[in-house]
Write a protein that holds these residues in place. Structure first.
Motif, short mmCIF file in Angstrom:
data_model
loop_
_atom_site.label_atom_id
_atom_site.label_comp_id
_atom_site.label_asym_id
_atom_site.label_seq_id
_atom_site.Cartn_x
_atom_site.Cartn_y
_atom_site.Cartn_z
N ALA A 120 0.83 -1.21 0.00
CA ALA A 120 0.00 0.00 0.00
C ALA A 120 0.87 1.25 0.00
O ALA A 120 0.61 2.22 -0.74
CB ALA A 120 -0.93 -0.01 1.21
N LEU A 121 1.90 1.25 0.83
CA LEU A 121 2.82 2.39 0.87
C LEU A 121 3.52 2.57 -0.47
O LEU A 121 3.64 3.69 -0.99
CB LEU A 121 3.84 2.20 1.98
CG LEU A 121 3.31 2.31 3.41
CD1 LEU A 121 4.31 1.71 4.39
CD2 LEU A 121 3.03 3.77 3.77
N VAL A 188 3.27 0.39 13.79
CA VAL A 188 2.40 1.19 12.93
C VAL A 188 1.24 0.32 12.46
O VAL A 188 1.37 -0.91 12.37
CB VAL A 188 3.15 1.75 11.70
CG1 VAL A 188 4.23 2.74 12.12
CG2 VAL A 188 3.75 0.63 10.85
N GLY A 189 0.11 0.96 12.17
CA GLY A 189 -1.06 0.24 11.69
C GLY A 189 -1.67 0.94 10.50
O GLY A 189 -1.87 2.16 10.52
N GLU A 190 -1.94 0.17 9.45
CA GLU A 190 -2.60 0.69 8.25
C GLU A 190 -4.11 0.67 8.52
O GLU A 190 -4.72 -0.39 8.58
CB GLU A 190 -2.26 -0.18 7.04
CG GLU A 190 -2.90 0.28 5.75
CD GLU A 190 -2.78 -0.76 4.65
OE1 GLU A 190 -3.22 -0.47 3.51
OE2 GLU A 190 -2.28 -1.87 4.90
N ALA A 191 -4.71 1.84 8.71
CA ALA A 191 -6.08 1.94 9.20
C ALA A 191 -7.01 2.49 8.13
O ALA A 191 -6.80 3.59 7.61
CB ALA A 191 -6.13 2.83 10.44
N LEU A 192 -8.06 1.72 7.84
CA LEU A 192 -9.12 2.16 6.94
C LEU A 192 -10.16 2.90 7.77
O LEU A 192 -10.77 2.31 8.67
CB LEU A 192 -9.74 0.95 6.24
CG LEU A 192 -10.75 1.25 5.12
CD1 LEU A 192 -10.08 1.98 3.96
CD2 LEU A 192 -11.39 -0.05 4.62
N VAL A 193 -10.37 4.18 7.48
CA VAL A 193 -11.24 5.02 8.30
C VAL A 193 -12.22 5.78 7.40
O VAL A 193 -11.97 5.97 6.20
CB VAL A 193 -10.43 6.01 9.16
CG1 VAL A 193 -9.50 5.26 10.11
CG2 VAL A 193 -9.61 6.96 8.28
N ARG A 194 -13.30 6.25 8.02
CA ARG A 194 -14.30 7.03 7.29
C ARG A 194 -14.05 8.51 7.55
O ARG A 194 -14.19 9.00 8.66
CB ARG A 194 -15.71 6.63 7.71
CG ARG A 194 -16.79 7.21 6.80
CD ARG A 194 -18.10 6.47 6.93
NE ARG A 194 -18.00 5.08 6.54
CZ ARG A 194 -18.00 4.65 5.27
NH1 ARG A 194 -18.06 5.52 4.28
NH2 ARG A 194 -17.89 3.35 5.02
N THR A 195 -13.65 9.21 6.49
CA THR A 195 -13.36 10.64 6.59
C THR A 195 -14.49 11.50 6.02
O THR A 195 -14.58 12.68 6.33
CB THR A 195 -12.06 10.97 5.84
OG1 THR A 195 -12.13 10.43 4.50
CG2 THR A 195 -10.86 10.39 6.55
N LEU A 205 -14.04 6.63 2.29
CA LEU A 205 -12.97 6.01 3.06
C LEU A 205 -11.60 6.56 2.70
O LEU A 205 -11.34 6.88 1.54
CB LEU A 205 -12.99 4.50 2.83
CG LEU A 205 -14.28 3.77 3.19
CD1 LEU A 205 -14.23 2.32 2.74
CD2 LEU A 205 -14.54 3.85 4.69
N THR A 206 -10.73 6.63 3.71
CA THR A 206 -9.35 7.08 3.51
C THR A 206 -8.45 6.17 4.34
O THR A 206 -8.87 5.61 5.34
CB THR A 206 -9.20 8.55 3.96
OG1 THR A 206 -10.05 9.38 3.17
CG2 THR A 206 -7.76 9.04 3.81
N MET A 207 -7.20 6.00 3.90
CA MET A 207 -6.25 5.14 4.60
C MET A 207 -5.22 6.00 5.33
O MET A 207 -4.61 6.91 4.73
CB MET A 207 -5.54 4.21 3.62
CG MET A 207 -4.82 3.06 4.30
SD MET A 207 -5.98 1.82 4.94
CE MET A 207 -6.44 0.97 3.42
N LEU A 208 -5.03 5.71 6.62
CA LEU A 208 -4.05 6.42 7.43
C LEU A 208 -3.06 5.42 8.03
O LEU A 208 -3.40 4.26 8.28
CB LEU A 208 -4.74 7.18 8.57
CG LEU A 208 -5.75 8.26 8.19
CD1 LEU A 208 -6.40 8.82 9.46
CD2 LEU A 208 -5.11 9.37 7.38
N GLY A 249 -4.91 9.33 -1.66
CA GLY A 249 -5.70 10.55 -1.59
C GLY A 249 -6.90 10.42 -0.69
O GLY A 249 -7.28 9.34 -0.26
N LEU A 250 -7.52 11.56 -0.39
CA LEU A 250 -8.75 11.56 0.39
C LEU A 250 -9.83 10.82 -0.40
O LEU A 250 -10.01 11.04 -1.60
CB LEU A 250 -9.19 13.00 0.67
CG LEU A 250 -8.29 13.83 1.60
CD1 LEU A 250 -8.80 15.25 1.69
CD2 LEU A 250 -8.23 13.19 2.98
N GLY A 251 -10.54 9.96 0.28
CA GLY A 251 -11.59 9.20 -0.38
C GLY A 251 -11.10 8.04 -1.22
O GLY A 251 -11.90 7.38 -1.89
N GLU A 252 -9.78 7.77 -1.19
CA GLU A 252 -9.22 6.67 -1.99
C GLU A 252 -8.87 5.45 -1.15
O GLU A 252 -8.14 4.56 -1.58
CB GLU A 252 -7.98 7.15 -2.74
CG GLU A 252 -8.26 8.22 -3.79
CD GLU A 252 -7.01 8.63 -4.55
OE1 GLU A 252 -5.91 8.14 -4.20
OE2 GLU A 252 -7.14 9.43 -5.47
#
Length: 410
Positions: A120-121, A188-195, A205-208, A249-252
């Motif tokens: 992903a990175l 570190v954690g790859e987190a799928l979140v709702r922005t 959704l966005t990935m942080l 990106g945002l929403g990606e």
């Protein structure tokens, strides 16, 4: 080391790796009959378990990964700028096979960071974040985990409700994740979140990339029926994450998640997955030691297991160009399904041959050693996406079949 010094031919590359691994064998390799196991531990697990006293084992694996990186062979398919060799995933598989064959320690604790977070990175993160995190993951300076599933969003991953609210240059994240492998070890954690809650289900959704040591992060192990705790639940209570740690990106976020999941599913069918060469060696030894191949009762189950493993290996060894253009994007789902089916057949075979010895310690060779594998195999039908989801992915995205709506109640 320059890439011109590294052979691209797979057989020659294997020889190249053997020369470099020979230097590390004295410090890290174990006898072949104890590969991937702690001394005196003959247990076989489908999913590596958190065990008391595991800390030294993890430190040893991290030292080994760092040694691979310094030798220039930790990431054959990775970009040269990040310490890789610029080759292909097939070269990664050659390394995995050799590490298992030669008795080097299992890198299971690093699997999520190397095979799920790193892709992903590599494909979606900003250059500064890639340059910082990718070498650290492959040196094992940090360990990664995957914060995807939630109590109400597992198979329906796009339904995640963990919220991230923008506050200046940061995101404030709150929610709960579950079934998080290796979260107890992760940095570190790859987190799928709702922005963007107002956007579409997938588009919001966005990935942080979250610091697992940050204030507000709580990790609790989930004890499994095997007795171990490889999975965890993670609570995120107003955790601050800089926007510079955003992956894509945002929403990606959904697209980024697809990259991680595709890599996970593809890798699960190889030597780095649950059916390692060590597991295969042990099941063959079990059958031969008990003479099961001569027993008419056991022969059909042996044949089913052999066929399932052969199918998995045949697909795992296909080159990308061997797939049709429609099936190429879902090849990981195909391989993941074949792997879980093969694991089922091996578990049934172990049960058939051992009888009560599969679950009761009778004090004999192989007795009870297979219990964790048999009890852990059901988890493989969930990890990386349930079987039902994989079938839908293959049918709709690969074969072009229409989505079938649920029948309406009458």
């Amino acid at each position: 080391m320059t890439t011109t010094e590294v052979p691209s031919d797979l057989a020659a590359f294997a020889g190249f790796l053997r020369e470099r691994l020979a230097v590390l064998s004295g410090e890290f390799a174990r006898p072949s009959d104890a590969a991937d196991r702690a001394p005196g531990d003959d247990r076989i697990a489908a999913v590596e378990e958190l065990r008391e006293g595991h800390e030294e084992e993890i430190r040893w694996v991290r030292r080994f990964q760092a040694a691979l990186y310094e030798a220039g062979i930790a990431w054959p398919s990775g970009p040269v700028v990040h310490g890789g060799l610029g080759l292909t995933p097939a070269h990664d598989a050659v390394l995995d096979d050799l590490l298992s064959e030669l008795g080097f320690p299992s890198r299971e604790a690093l699997f999520v960071g190397l095979r799920i977070v790193a892709p992903a990175l590599l494909h979606h993160a900003a250059p500064a974040l890639r340059d910082e995190v990718l070498p650290a993951l492959y040196r094992a300076q940090i360990v990664g985990c995957q914060l995807f599933s939630e109590p109400g969003a597992g198979s329906d991953l796009a339904g995640v409700t963990t919220r991230a609210v923008r506050d200046g240059d940061d995101w404030v994240v709150s929610g709960q994740k579950v079934w998080t492998s290796m979260a107890h070890l992760a940095d570190v954690g790859e987190a799928l979140v709702r922005t963007h809650p107002e956007a579409s289900k997938h588009g919001g959704l966005t990935m942080l990339l979250i610091d697992m040591h940050a204030p507000g992060v709580t990790v609790r192990p989930i004890r499994q029926m095997t007795g171990g705790a490889a999975f965890n639940e993670v609570f995120l209570d107003e955790v601050r994450v800089p926007d510079a740690r955003r992956i894509g990106g945002l929403g990606e976020g959904w697209r980024v998640a697809g990259t991680s999941l595709g890599s996970e599913r593809s890798t699960m069918g190889g030597a780095a997955g649950p059916l390692t060469p060590y597991v295969m060696e042990r099941v063959v030894g079990l059958v031969r030691r008990l003479g099961a191949e001569a027993d008419a009762v056991h022969r059909p189950q042996i044949a089913r297991a052999v066929a399932a493993v052969a199918a998995m290996r045949a697909v795992a060894n296909l080159s990308p160009g061997s797939w049709s253009h429609r099936l190429e994007p879902v090849s990981g789902s195909v391989l993941k399904m074949l792997m879980s089916q093969a694991a089922d057949e091996i578990a049934r075979l172990a049960q058939d041959v051992l009888g009560e010895g599969a679950f009761v310690d009778l004090g004999e060779a192989d007795a009870y050693a297979w219990s964790e594998f048999v009890l852990g195999v059901p988890a493989l039908h969930i990890a990386g996406g349930t079987d039902e989801i994989q079938r839908n992915v293959i049918a709709q995205r690969g074969l072009g079949l229409p989505r079938v709506s649920a029948p309406r109640a009458t």
